[in-house]
Motif scaffolding. Sequence first.
Motif, PDB file in Angstrom:
ATOM      1  N   GLU A 125      20.008 -64.266 -24.368  1.00 30.52           N
ATOM      2  CA  GLU A 125      19.115 -65.065 -23.527  1.00 30.52           C
ATOM      3  C   GLU A 125      18.443 -64.119 -22.548  1.00 30.52           C
ATOM      4  N   THR A 127      16.123 -63.937 -19.289  1.00 30.56           N
ATOM      5  CA  THR A 127      15.733 -64.775 -18.162  1.00 30.56           C
ATOM      6  C   THR A 127      14.833 -63.971 -17.232  1.00 30.56           C
ATOM      7  N   GLN A 129      12.574 -64.266 -13.400  1.00 28.09           N
ATOM      8  CA  GLN A 129      12.324 -65.010 -12.171  1.00 28.09           C
ATOM      9  C   GLN A 129      11.345 -64.230 -11.310  1.00 28.09           C
ATOM     10  N   ARG A 140      11.284 -69.788 -12.703  1.00 26.14           N
ATOM     11  CA  ARG A 140      12.258 -69.183 -13.604  1.00 26.14           C
ATOM     12  C   ARG A 140      11.986 -69.662 -15.031  1.00 26.14           C
ATOM     13  N   SER A 142      13.315 -68.809 -19.376  1.00 28.74           N
ATOM     14  CA  SER A 142      14.238 -68.081 -20.236  1.00 28.74           C
ATOM     15  C   SER A 142      13.855 -68.294 -21.694  1.00 28.74           C
TER      16      SER A 142
END
Length: 285
Positions: A125, A127, A129, A140, A142
Amino acid sequence: MNAGRYWIVWFWSALVLWLVHPPQAFSQGTPPTDQPLNEALATNVTVRVVGHGSLVLGREVGGARVTITDLATGRILASGLQQGEAGDQNQIMHTPHYMREPLYSTSPSASYSTTLYLTHPTQVEITAQGPLSYPAASQRASKTVWLIPGQHMTGDGIVLHLYGYIVQIVEPKAGDSLIAKEDQPLRVSVRTLAGTPVRPHGDWDARQVHIYGEVVVGDQVTERLQMFYSGEKGLFESSFFVPTPKDAPDGLTLRVVAVHATDGNMAVGEAKFPVLSERLRPQRR
């Protein structure tokens, strides 16, 4: 050309093609022969965090934080900051391109790059931000992808889109007190998450963005304000009537909303201000 002659030509063309490119040459299922078994292979991964419908989040807005996590174990494989430029605006916003043609990497633009050493296909994953310099506007996103040992993800890399705007109340300034029974100017800056200004007839056309303000006392909206472009890039303005301290004993909140309904970019900016009686006007020095 009659049918018989057509089939003869087709047969000889197919035979020549078969001789030049035997069937195995077309196969994509052959495993790599030079890859050692059970040995960790360097796998380069590039991630780009972009404002949806905009440019890359670069140093102007503080970039973005990127984290890569192994989904099976929960272990963080890599983490760091995206740094660099916002990218070539003309290439990204104006130049037609094919689906798989590089878009963000045709000229220097911000990215996060790392090298992972993988022994087996790994589902991760990723991610992101940001923008990090504007926490109130931070978003955010992902994405889940497979990484294969030795198969590099470079060029544009893995692209994550963040939705929204940077909405900032410029006037009144943070920390100012509002004077009751006055018409107070409200000026607001609206930019994409990459830091580019929203304005009429620009690449980020304000005519397609619904921008309005609200005066909030307690939990009630007491006035809704139409915002007008001020003539300066990214700035919009209006005015509102300041209530009395009796009507707003805990002060008031100014809320500005920006909505682009067709591309999904939406954002809110808020700031709270105390209200003073007109008899308590601060003395000018």
